[in-house]
Scaffold this motif. Structure first.
Motif, mmCIF file in Angstrom:
data_model
loop_
_atom_site.group_PDB
_atom_site.id
_atom_site.type_symbol
_atom_site.label_atom_id
_atom_site.label_comp_id
_atom_site.label_asym_id
_atom_site.label_seq_id
_atom_site.Cartn_x
_atom_site.Cartn_y
_atom_site.Cartn_z
ATOM 1 N N GLY A 70 0.839 -1.201 0.000
ATOM 2 C CA GLY A 70 0.000 0.000 0.000
ATOM 3 C C GLY A 70 0.867 1.241 0.000
ATOM 4 N N LEU A 120 4.649 12.115 -1.046
ATOM 5 C CA LEU A 120 3.651 12.956 -0.378
ATOM 6 C C LEU A 120 2.539 12.087 0.213
ATOM 7 C CD1 LEU A 120 3.287 15.894 -2.962
ATOM 8 C CD2 LEU A 120 4.613 15.857 -0.841
ATOM 9 N N ASN A 121 2.082 11.122 -0.574
ATOM 10 C CA ASN A 121 0.993 10.248 -0.125
ATOM 11 C C ASN A 121 1.402 9.485 1.136
ATOM 12 O OD1 ASN A 121 -1.406 8.820 -0.103
ATOM 13 N ND2 ASN A 121 -1.095 7.804 -2.061
ATOM 14 N N GLU A 150 1.775 11.996 4.154
ATOM 15 C CA GLU A 150 0.465 12.377 4.687
ATOM 16 C C GLU A 150 -0.138 11.218 5.482
ATOM 17 O OE1 GLU A 150 -0.632 14.854 0.616
ATOM 18 O OE2 GLU A 150 -2.149 13.528 1.460
ATOM 19 N N GLY A 151 -0.043 10.019 4.896
ATOM 20 C CA GLY A 151 -0.593 8.837 5.562
ATOM 21 C C GLY A 151 0.115 8.560 6.881
ATOM 22 N N LEU A 164 -1.107 11.003 9.505
ATOM 23 C CA LEU A 164 -2.445 10.738 10.031
ATOM 24 C C LEU A 164 -2.487 9.452 10.851
ATOM 25 C CD1 LEU A 164 -4.763 11.923 7.120
ATOM 26 C CD2 LEU A 164 -4.306 13.033 9.316
ATOM 27 N N GLN A 165 -1.730 8.447 10.439
ATOM 28 C CA GLN A 165 -1.719 7.231 11.254
ATOM 29 C C GLN A 165 -1.095 7.510 12.622
ATOM 30 O OE1 GLN A 165 0.825 3.666 10.454
ATOM 31 N NE2 GLN A 165 -1.165 2.666 10.316
ATOM 32 N N VAL A 203 -3.738 18.739 6.300
ATOM 33 C CA VAL A 203 -2.374 18.202 6.248
ATOM 34 C C VAL A 203 -1.660 18.779 5.024
ATOM 35 C CG1 VAL A 203 -0.950 16.121 6.143
ATOM 36 C CG2 VAL A 203 -3.183 16.024 7.256
#
Ligand code: FES
Ligand code: FES
Lengths: 159, 714
Positions: B39, B613-614, B617-618, B621-622, B658
């Motif tokens: 992922g 970036l993805n 950001e993930g 947030l996690q 974010v």
């Protein structure tokens, strides 16, 4: 052993008749009998939204919707969003924002957001958050998902 | 001749060129990686690297990820090492493939290789008259050889594919519901399995009415092997019902857990430990300037991976041959462990990687693979799809261990840090195969420990500091401090099953270190950004701190009005990987909420900038979810967090704005990105909360109850 009485209902516009026990969760029928693998098993408890589908246009958890409850109704799954092979506006927005990490939550996200935009085509950020609040994502993709939903609603991303 | 190039270790371990690249008849190439898609977008980034070196378009390259029959053995995909290790091996292998084919083309076209141009696999000379293609050459024979690792890769300045954002290859399927995950697979004659795990860790099975389960509708087999229980049924819902009946109808004797969630920090601080000095730097002259000393203690609970989908595997068992489809992080280590459990030669076990729900470390994926094989053994020749239920996942996955971190520092009269020490207490952070070597066979696979003839559990280990460490990861700070001492106190007694979880010890260590430096800044009346910069010489570190502060609109020495706060935190992951600084903004009214997270990141050359970036950001947030909400609850008998109500996580209404800003360093080595933000997120939020509140919360998660308790203490 004789097969159970079939239950008749429509999925993505196609009529189906499935001989399974009436208390079978819709999720297993979709995934195993109809081979529609989009809706996912996440908790089986109605807590995470990974299994979200539309039932007569409303977002429901397929994991705790028994088969008998869909008799005669219309079910829409993520496979039904791309009419004629073209992604829906919402799917396209998710693609453009690359709003996926592992993707396990994503079909549920798409279904909840589809139901929202159907009802409220120009939602505020708070309305989006509220509508999506029962869909969990463990990869932390929420910020991108919010941007994708805003994009699909024709709003400049400001999440 | 120029000096020999250092051969990437993964290429030395898997030297055959045709193990890495094959050319297909439709003018494409397939590349093979031992890394797995979790992922994180790794297969897309590796495809970019391969296309770049082979001078093919991104679309001309297909990729196959970890498979014991097809791909190189690259161990586990973990620790944000895929780009640095897997990427460098792929780059080197593809550069050599291109050179080998070009040498042959040069011979055939009678043009020196260095005058040849490759475009989309077409090989031409400057005259554009003589030409051939990769596919016209006898590529299969030419690649049937060992790599030398001595072909220099393409200079970065000539990159056209790497360094530009590429859309992830797996995303279209995931948006349209096409089968993509292990759980989505279907084989002819496939049955469905579920396991009925013991009620708690050391429980022993006393009795179960197997006949009653066998009589249930659709049940094909009931499996009982020692304390391992499972069921195979025709239909999935039948397996689920039978499992429920098995749990209700089985009796067990349980063993107490020596501590509980409220007592855990006292517990780990008072056990016998093995102590390791991680760093000790002494400068007596600086020590003599100490004017004031400070001390703090921080703590972090057990945290669950809690992937959105429970672990899952598909298996077939034929006498003498096992085949499994798994979302494991390491198909080769899994293959070896399964062979051990079933007493088979390693090549008799085949493991294929298929995507799974997000993977953040050593979760239940490998355990599920063994479960599926144990169930398939009861129905030889028929494939069994096994998925854990939600409570199996919470109660049995290896957790990220609880930690206590104590800090001490002294400052001089001007507030400069002259002494710094950090002591941490934790269990080892891994139970993966290959870390601790045992003389007798041992495995990491859960069910193996419960069998009639068990294969014992691998002893708890801790990754070596040379690879970034486990419990002591990022315990040393990279500020320029004249005195620094870090000691890791490793607790051997293991109250709950634990293994690697994103960033390992770095989460607690960075939370502690970066909270503490803020405490010092405050005590010295300094601005947190200025105070960090004052102690930081590394230019790349300074750059991310400065950029995050600037993008967040940081105002130096800003006082809080008691309703809002902002905080910053910094880390270089593993003190050798990506740099990140994060600014958090919080409000206290009407309740404590995080409003905005602004990050600046430097991961060297960004192969796929949008992918970085993805992931960042993930990761933010996690980690925010961990920091605000997550704590595994357990009492002296059992794990009590068993669903999303007893283990709440971040919801959409709690998601802040974010923003991630990437510093492009094309000439620096590419570094992994996935775990960089984890620790700094916790510290940035804790620092913002302290700024708003005027008091500090030093235990995670930063819940309402802890905030109230902290206010009451003052
Ligand atoms: S799987 Fe249905 S809500 Fe979680
Ligand atoms: S993208 Fe992995 S759970 Fe949402």
């Amino acid at each position: 052993m004789s097969l159970p009485e079939p239950t008749r209902f429509t999925v993505n516009g196609t009529a189906h008749s499935v001989p399974a026990e009436p208390d079978t969760p819709l999720l297993y029928v979709l995934r195993n009998d109809l081979d529609l693998k989009g809706a996912k098993f996440g908790c089986g408890l109605g807590q995470c939204g990974a299994c979200t589908v539309l039932l007569d246009g409303h977002a429901v958890n397929a994991c705790d919707t028994p088969l008998w409850a869909v008799a005669g109704k219309q079910v829409t799954t993520v496979e039904g969003l791309a009419a004629g092979g073209t992604m829906s506006r919402l799917q396209q927005a998710f693609l453009d924002e690359q709003a996926v990490q592992c993707g396990y939550c994503i079909s549920g996200m798409l279904m909840s957001a589809t139901a929202l935009l159907e009802r409220t085509p120009d939602p505020t950020l708070d309305q989006i958050k509220e509508a999506m609040d029962r869909n969990l994502c463990r990869c932390g993709t929420q910020a991108r998902i919010l941007r994708a939903i805003q994009r699909a609603a024709g709003q400049g991303a400001s999440a | 001749m120029s000096a020999a190039i250092k051969v990437p270790p993964m290429l030395s371990a898997n030297p055959r060129l045709d193990r890495w690249v094959k050319f297909n008849d439709d003018r494409t190439a397939t590349v093979f990686t031992g890394r797995v898609e979790l992922g994180q977008g790794i297969i897309t980034a590796l495809t970019q690297i391969a296309a770049e070196e082979l001078d093919l378009t991104f679309e001309q390259v297909r990729i196959v990820d970890a498979d014991t029959e097809l791909t190189p053995d690259e161990g586990h995909t973990s620790g944000s090492r895929s780009i640095s290790e897997g990427g460098s091996a792929m780059r080197s292998a593809c550069a050599e493939v291109r050179a080998v084919l070009l040498a042959e083309a040069a011979r055939r076209l009678d043009i020196p290789a260095d005058r040849l141009v490759v475009e989309e696999g077409r090989i031409t000379g400057a005259d554009r008259i003589r030409e051939t293609t990769y596919w016209n050459l006898p590529h299969a024979e030419l690649l049937d050889r060992a790599a030398t690792g001595q072909v220099p890769p393409k200079p970065v300045a000539r990159y056209t594919v790497v360094g530009r954002s590429a859309r992830r290859l797996d995303i279209p399927d995931k948006l349209t519901g096409r089968p993509r995950f292990v759980a989505d697979m279907k084989l002819p004659g496939m049955l469905h399995g579920r396991v009925a795990r013991p009620p708690s860790f050391g429980a022993k099975l006393v009795s179960i009415d197997e006949a009653a389960i066998r009589a249930m509708p659709g049940v094909v087999a009931v499996v009982r092997d020692g304390d391992f229980l499972g069921v195979v049924a025709e239909r999935e819902e039948q397996a689920v019902k039978a499992r429920k009946a098995m749990i209700a109808g089985s009796r067990w004797t349980e063993q107490p857990i020596p501590t509980d969630a409220a007592d855990i920090y006292r517990f780990i601080e008072t056990r016998d430990t093995t102590d390791t000095v991680i760093v000790e730097r002494r400068d007596e002259a600086a020590l003599a300037r100490a004017a004031k000393t400070f001390e703090s203690r921080y703590a972090k609970p057990y945290v669950a991976h809690a992937s959105l989908g429970p672990s899952c595997a598909l298996a077939t068992f034929d006498p003498g041959r096992i085949e499994v489809w798994t979302h494991s992080q390491g198909v080769y280590p899994l293959q070896r462990e399964l062979a051990e459990v079933f007493g088979l030669p390693v090549p008799s076990v085949v493991a294929h990687h298929v995507d799974g729900p997000g993977c953040y470390g050593h979760n239940g994926a490998d355990d599920a693979a063994l479960d599926a094989v144990l169930l398939a053994r009861a129905v030889p020749g028929r494939p069994v799809m096994l998925q854990w239920m939600r409570d199996d996942e919470f109660a049995w996955e290896p957790l990220g261990p609880a930690m206590v971190v104590k800090t001490r520092a002294a400052v001089d009269a001007a507030g400069n840090i002259v002494d710094w020490s950090l002591d941490l207490w934790s269990n080892g952070h891994t139970q993966r195969p290959g870390v601790v070597v045992t003389t007798e066979p041992s495995v990491s696979l859960l069910a193996a420990w419960h069998l009639e003839k068990p294969v014992p559990r691998i002893p708890q280990g801790d990754p070596a500091m040379s690879g970034g460490g486990g419990m002591a990861r990022n315990a040393e700070v990279i500020y320029a401090l004249p005195n620094q001492k870090v000691v890791a106190h490793r607790v051997e007694e293991l109250p709950l099953r634990a293994s690697t979880l994103r960033a390992l010890g770095a989460y607690a260590n960075v939370f502690a270190g970066e909270s503490f430096i803020d405490e010092l800044a405050e005590a010295c009346g300094a601005d947190p950004v200025e105070y960090r910069l004052r102690h930081m010489q590394n230019p790349r570190a300074r750059a991310v701190i400065e950029l995050a502060a600037q993008k967040a609109g940081w105002v130096s020495n800003e006082k809080s009005d008691g309703t809002k706060g902002r905080g910053i935190a910094f880390a270089q992951y593993k003190n050798g990987y990506g740099y990140i600084a994060i600014v958090a903004e919080v409000v206290l009214e009407p309740e404590f909420r995080v409003m905005r997270m602004v990050a600046a990141v430097d991961v060297g050359l960004a192969i796929n900038p949008d992918g970085i970036l993805n992931q960042t950001e993930g990761g933010i947030l996690q980690a925010l979810s961990w920091t605000l909400k997550e704590q595994v609850q357990f009492d002296r008998e059992r794990i009590l967090s068993r669903d999303w109500e007893t283990y709440p996580v971040l919801t959409f209404s709690e998601v802040p704005k974010v923003e991630v800003h990437l510093i492009d360093r094309r000439d620096e080595e590419p570094l992994g990105a996935g775990e960089t933000p984890t620790g700094p997120t916790a510290a940035a939020v804790a620092n913002a909360l302290a700024h708003a509140l005027g008091v500090r919360v030093r235990e995670l998660p930063l819940t309402r109850e802890r905030i109230i308790a902290a206010l009451e203490r003052t």
